[in-house]
Every structure is written in structure tokens, then in C-alpha cells.
Design an enzyme around this catalytic site. Sequence first.
Site, PDB file in Angstrom:
ATOM      1  N   ASP A   4       0.846  -1.202   0.000  1.00 23.75           N
ATOM      2  CA  ASP A   4       0.000   0.000   0.000  1.00 23.75           C
ATOM      3  C   ASP A   4       0.878   1.249   0.000  1.00 23.75           C
ATOM      4  O   ASP A   4       1.673   1.451   0.924  1.00 23.75           O
ATOM      5  CB  ASP A   4      -0.904   0.008   1.233  1.00 23.75           C
ATOM      6  CG  ASP A   4      -1.850   1.202   1.202  1.00 23.75           C
ATOM      7  OD1 ASP A   4      -2.770   1.178   0.373  1.00 23.75           O
ATOM      8  OD2 ASP A   4      -1.637   2.155   1.974  1.00 23.75           O
TER       9      ASP A   4
ATOM     10  N   TYR B 259       2.904  10.024   0.859  1.00 20.11           N
ATOM     11  CA  TYR B 259       3.853   9.453   1.833  1.00 20.11           C
ATOM     12  C   TYR B 259       5.299   9.855   1.523  1.00 20.11           C
ATOM     13  O   TYR B 259       6.195   9.641   2.337  1.00 20.11           O
ATOM     14  CB  TYR B 259       3.740   7.923   1.902  1.00 20.11           C
ATOM     15  CG  TYR B 259       2.374   7.404   2.315  1.00 20.11           C
ATOM     16  CD1 TYR B 259       1.437   8.239   2.928  1.00 20.11           C
ATOM     17  CD2 TYR B 259       2.011   6.084   2.095  1.00 20.11           C
ATOM     18  CE1 TYR B 259       0.192   7.768   3.293  1.00 20.11           C
ATOM     19  CE2 TYR B 259       0.761   5.597   2.462  1.00 20.11           C
ATOM     20  CZ  TYR B 259      -0.147   6.454   3.056  1.00 20.11           C
ATOM     21  OH  TYR B 259      -1.388   5.976   3.408  1.00 20.11           O
TER      22      TYR B 259
ATOM     23  N   LYS C 254      -2.386   6.337  -4.277  1.00 16.94           N
ATOM     24  CA  LYS C 254      -3.526   7.214  -3.967  1.00 16.94           C
ATOM     25  C   LYS C 254      -3.322   8.615  -4.535  1.00 16.94           C
ATOM     26  O   LYS C 254      -2.202   9.158  -4.482  1.00 16.94           O
ATOM     27  CB  LYS C 254      -3.717   7.313  -2.446  1.00 16.94           C
ATOM     28  CG  LYS C 254      -3.737   5.964  -1.757  1.00 16.94           C
ATOM     29  CD  LYS C 254      -4.077   6.018  -0.292  1.00 16.94           C
ATOM     30  CE  LYS C 254      -3.818   4.676   0.377  1.00 16.94           C
ATOM     31  NZ  LYS C 254      -2.488   4.527   0.978  1.00 16.94           N
TER      32      LYS C 254
ATOM     33  N   HIS D  53      -7.466   9.691  -2.009  1.00 18.44           N
ATOM     34  CA  HIS D  53      -6.919   9.508  -0.663  1.00 18.44           C
ATOM     35  C   HIS D  53      -7.862  10.041   0.426  1.00 18.44           C
ATOM     36  O   HIS D  53      -8.058   9.418   1.463  1.00 18.44           O
ATOM     37  CB  HIS D  53      -5.545  10.195  -0.582  1.00 18.44           C
ATOM     38  CG  HIS D  53      -4.652   9.667   0.489  1.00 18.44           C
ATOM     39  ND1 HIS D  53      -3.286   9.607   0.354  1.00 18.44           N
ATOM     40  CD2 HIS D  53      -4.920   9.174   1.718  1.00 18.44           C
ATOM     41  CE1 HIS D  53      -2.760   9.104   1.459  1.00 18.44           C
ATOM     42  NE2 HIS D  53      -3.731   8.836   2.300  1.00 18.44           N
TER      43      HIS D  53
HETATM   44  P1  NDP Z   1      -0.410   0.174  11.878  1.00 15.70           P
HETATM   45  O1  NDP Z   1      -1.661  -0.068  12.652  1.00 15.70           O
HETATM   46  O2  NDP Z   1      -0.041  -0.740  10.784  1.00 15.70           O
HETATM   47  O3  NDP Z   1       0.776   0.276  12.955  1.00 15.70           O
HETATM   48  C1  NDP Z   1       2.097   0.589  12.599  1.00 15.70           C
HETATM   49  C2  NDP Z   1       2.910   0.658  13.874  1.00 15.70           C
HETATM   50  O4  NDP Z   1       2.935  -0.622  14.518  1.00 15.70           O
HETATM   51  C3  NDP Z   1       4.366   1.023  13.626  1.00 15.70           C
HETATM   52  O5  NDP Z   1       4.777   1.827  14.725  1.00 15.70           O
HETATM   53  C4  NDP Z   1       5.075  -0.322  13.635  1.00 15.70           C
HETATM   54  O6  NDP Z   1       6.418  -0.154  14.045  1.00 15.70           O
HETATM   55  C5  NDP Z   1       4.277  -1.083  14.648  1.00 15.70           C
HETATM   56  N1  NDP Z   1       4.227  -2.545  14.434  1.00 15.70           N
HETATM   57  C6  NDP Z   1       3.937  -3.184  13.284  1.00 15.70           C
HETATM   58  N2  NDP Z   1       3.938  -4.521  13.465  1.00 15.70           N
HETATM   59  C7  NDP Z   1       4.244  -4.740  14.770  1.00 15.70           C
HETATM   60  C8  NDP Z   1       4.412  -5.907  15.544  1.00 15.70           C
HETATM   61  N3  NDP Z   1       4.235  -7.131  15.031  1.00 15.70           N
HETATM   62  N4  NDP Z   1       4.751  -5.755  16.854  1.00 15.70           N
HETATM   63  C9  NDP Z   1       4.910  -4.517  17.407  1.00 15.70           C
HETATM   64  N5  NDP Z   1       4.750  -3.365  16.709  1.00 15.70           N
HETATM   65  C10 NDP Z   1       4.426  -3.474  15.387  1.00 15.70           C
HETATM   66  O7  NDP Z   1      -0.484   1.694  11.381  1.00 15.70           O
HETATM   67  P2  NDP Z   1      -0.566   2.559  10.072  1.00 15.70           P
HETATM   68  O8  NDP Z   1      -1.273   3.801  10.485  1.00 15.70           O
HETATM   69  O9  NDP Z   1       0.758   2.687   9.451  1.00 15.70           O
HETATM   70  O10 NDP Z   1      -1.547   1.767   9.072  1.00 15.70           O
HETATM   71  C11 NDP Z   1      -1.123   0.777   8.148  1.00 15.70           C
HETATM   72  C12 NDP Z   1      -1.079   1.317   6.726  1.00 15.70           C
HETATM   73  O11 NDP Z   1      -2.375   1.722   6.296  1.00 15.70           O
HETATM   74  C13 NDP Z   1      -0.244   2.580   6.522  1.00 15.70           C
HETATM   75  O12 NDP Z   1       1.144   2.364   6.587  1.00 15.70           O
HETATM   76  C14 NDP Z   1      -0.754   3.035   5.174  1.00 15.70           C
HETATM   77  O13 NDP Z   1      -0.188   2.261   4.137  1.00 15.70           O
HETATM   78  C15 NDP Z   1      -2.258   2.771   5.324  1.00 15.70           C
HETATM   79  N6  NDP Z   1      -2.961   3.968   5.808  1.00 15.70           N
HETATM   80  C16 NDP Z   1      -3.853   4.587   4.950  1.00 15.70           C
HETATM   81  C17 NDP Z   1      -4.469   5.763   5.315  1.00 15.70           C
HETATM   82  C18 NDP Z   1      -5.425   6.423   4.381  1.00 15.70           C
HETATM   83  O14 NDP Z   1      -5.788   7.598   4.612  1.00 15.70           O
HETATM   84  N7  NDP Z   1      -5.889   5.757   3.347  1.00 15.70           N
HETATM   85  C19 NDP Z   1      -4.225   6.406   6.625  1.00 15.70           C
HETATM   86  C20 NDP Z   1      -3.341   5.648   7.486  1.00 15.70           C
HETATM   87  C21 NDP Z   1      -2.762   4.471   7.081  1.00 15.70           C
HETATM   88  P3  NDP Z   1       7.736  -0.329  13.110  1.00 15.70           P
HETATM   89  O15 NDP Z   1       7.432   0.127  11.731  1.00 15.70           O
HETATM   90  O16 NDP Z   1       8.735   0.550  13.794  1.00 15.70           O
HETATM   91  O17 NDP Z   1       8.108  -1.782  13.192  1.00 15.70           O
END
Ligand code: NDP
Length: 337
Positions: free
Chosen positions: A67, A72, A101, A132
Site C-alpha cells: 500500500d 507518503y 492514492k 486519498h
Molecule cells: P499500523 O496499525 O499498521 O501500525 C504501525 C505501527 O505498529 C508502527 O509503529 C510499527 O512499528 C508497529 N508494528 C507493526 N507490526 C508490529 C508488531 N508485530 N509488533 C509490534 N509493533 C508493530 O499503522 P498505520 O497507520 O501505518 O496503518 C497501516 C497502513 O495503512 C499505513 O502504513 C498506510 O499504508 C495505510 N494507511 C492509509 C491511510 C489512508 O488515509 N488511506 C491512513 C493511514 C494508514 P515499526 O514500523 O517501527 O516496526
Amino acid sequence: MNPSLANFILKLSPKDIFNPKPTMNTAIPLNTGATIPALGLGTWQSAPGEVKKAIIHAIEGGYRHIDCAYCYQNEDEVGEALQDVISRGIVKREDLFITSKLWCTFHTRAEEGLQKSLDLLKTPYVDLYLMHWPVPMNPKGNHPLFPKHADGSRDIDTSITHVDTWKNLEALYQSHPEKVKAIGVANYSVKYLTKLLAHSTITPAANQIENHPLLPQQEIVDFCKAKNIHITAYSPLGSTGSPLFKDAGVVDVAKKHNVGPATVLLSYHLARGSSVLAKSVTPARIDENRKLITLDDGDLEALEAIHKKNGVQRFVYPPFGVDAGFPDKPEGIDLSG
Ligand code: NDP
């Protein structure tokens, strides 16, 4: 028959045959006839210098759904990763599902927005191109992505509506089917989607929304199901720092199945018929997040009880703030006032 295959089939229960276990690449049908893999790797806030390695690691480990978004500001590095795995024969482009997006300042320039993402991603097409947010922002403002007025409020472009933007996306899809395989929306509430559907000739293939046990958004999930619009859940772990890992209700379900909280939080969406995006730049977490299980009705009830007990909570706010009329309410983004 191959003896090991016969042995495998003999071990399957009727439940397994009729209800196969979910996997990261379970193919979920879209209304276009294509399918979307159940689990995608998110890239929001994946920093330059980290995102390329994360994507290579994910694809080498079996991820097929990535995604992305122009906003971004890391699509260039995502593209380097895609080029790397494709050139090394790890995966073929047609075996990947890439989403990008259209950013808010490009609503009047959909073709330009798409082409920028394709160039950065170094791919001839995206599998899904989403609006988006349903809010056009001034394309000639004081910032290319986040323009503001002199008083600090967001510079919203009121000369067009999100329905006009959708028309631009429909035209793009019809004129360039070789560049965009499906179009959809993100952050749409029932009210916004109803308005869009009343004027659309193409039904969005997907609506990508914030979704997790503290924000089930049942109304829009049910509405999309009825209209054959696929839901993709974002921020399933609670976004930055994965705060939902500490939720007692999630921990209980995880203990019951002897898995980590990530498995429960991601499997929740498969049980609801949605795909889910988990972001990580940490190799061990990228691997951990691949594990999905079948949750039973009792698990879903336990997860449903979380927001009833604690109230709903949103972790991601739109980039235009309350000045655009965004009511700080849980039921979905609704900017029409
Ligand atoms: P997530 O709910 O995926 O959480 C991400 C966080 O969780 C990061 O800090 C990551 O840390 C941590 N993490 C991931 N896996 C683990 C694990 N197994 N154990 C412990 N910590 C973990 O958040 P997002 O808000 O990033 O949502 C996911 C995706 O959705 C986004 O990246 C984006 O692609 C999309 N999105 C779309 C939006 C829209 O408007 N359409 C808005 C927001 C998100 P680390 O990376 O440091 O490991």
C-alpha cells in the site's frame, strides 16, 4: 495421486475444506473481477532509508500486496525495492498488488497525479488507485501537498467537490486501463459514499478506512458490503507504536489462541471479509504479521465488546483538521457539515 498430497487431504476436516484457513495472500474478490491479497504492507511513515529494505524483506517473505501513496513521499524508494525484487526474479509484476492514492492537491489533475506515482514506483500500472481523502485542496497554494491560508487554516479547494474528483478518476480509468486496473476511495463515510454513488457510473472497487476493534465502523462496513465495495482496513494495530497491543480484550483473545496480539488484530479483518494493511519497517515484525488465524464467533464478540466498554477511538486524523468541518466523531469522516 501424489502420496503427500493424499495424506494432506486426508488430514483436512470438512470445516477446513469448506472454510479454508486464512492466509496472507488469500485472494479476496473485487467488483472488477480481479482479487486483492488479504494482507498488505503499509508504507505510511516508513522513512527513506528504511522503506526499501522493508519492502524487499516483505516480498522475499511472501507479501504480495503493498500500500503506497504519493503523499507518503517515499514512493521513489518503494519503486527501487519493486525494481530490485522484480529484476532478481523474486516476483513478477503481475503477481504483486500495488495500491497508490491521488493526493488532495491533485484532484483536478488526476492523470498527472497517477503518472507521478507510476514514475516514482517505476511500474507501468497500479492495481488500485484511490482518492486519498474526499477533500480537494488548492493545487496552487503555498505548499504542494499541505497548503494553508495565511491564518493557518487548510487551503481547501471549494471550486470542485469529491464527486467531480471521482468523475476525473472514472475518466482516467476509462482512458488508461493499461495504467490503472481499478479505482476506489478512502476515508469515505456512508453519507459521502451515498453522494458519490448517486453520480457515479463506476462503483468504487474499494474503500480504505481506519478500522480496528476500537473503531469498527460497522455502518460503513455494512454499507460497502451491500454495494459490493471491498473494505481495506488501515491502522489495524492502532497506528504509530501499535497501542492496541496493550488492550486487555485483544490480549485475552491472543492468549486463548496462543498467538501474539498482531495475529488477532489482523485476523479480525479477514473474519469481516476485509483486507488489512499493517505497516512495519522491522524485519521480525514484518514476518510476525504474516500469521493469520480463523477467529470464532466468541472471539469476534470479545473484540466487539472492546469499543462498547471503552468507547470508540480514532488514531488517524485527516490532514485538514477541524477547520474543514471534520467533526471529531467516530462514525466516519464527514466533512459536509
Ligand atoms: P499500523 O496499525 O499498521 O501500525 C504501525 C505501527 O505498529 C508502527 O509503529 C510499527 O512499528 C508497529 N508494528 C507493526 N507490526 C508490529 C508488531 N508485530 N509488533 C509490534 N509493533 C508493530 O499503522 P498505520 O497507520 O501505518 O496503518 C497501516 C497502513 O495503512 C499505513 O502504513 C498506510 O499504508 C495505510 N494507511 C492509509 C491511510 C489512508 O488515509 N488511506 C491512513 C493511514 C494508514 P515499526 O514500523 O517501527 O516496526
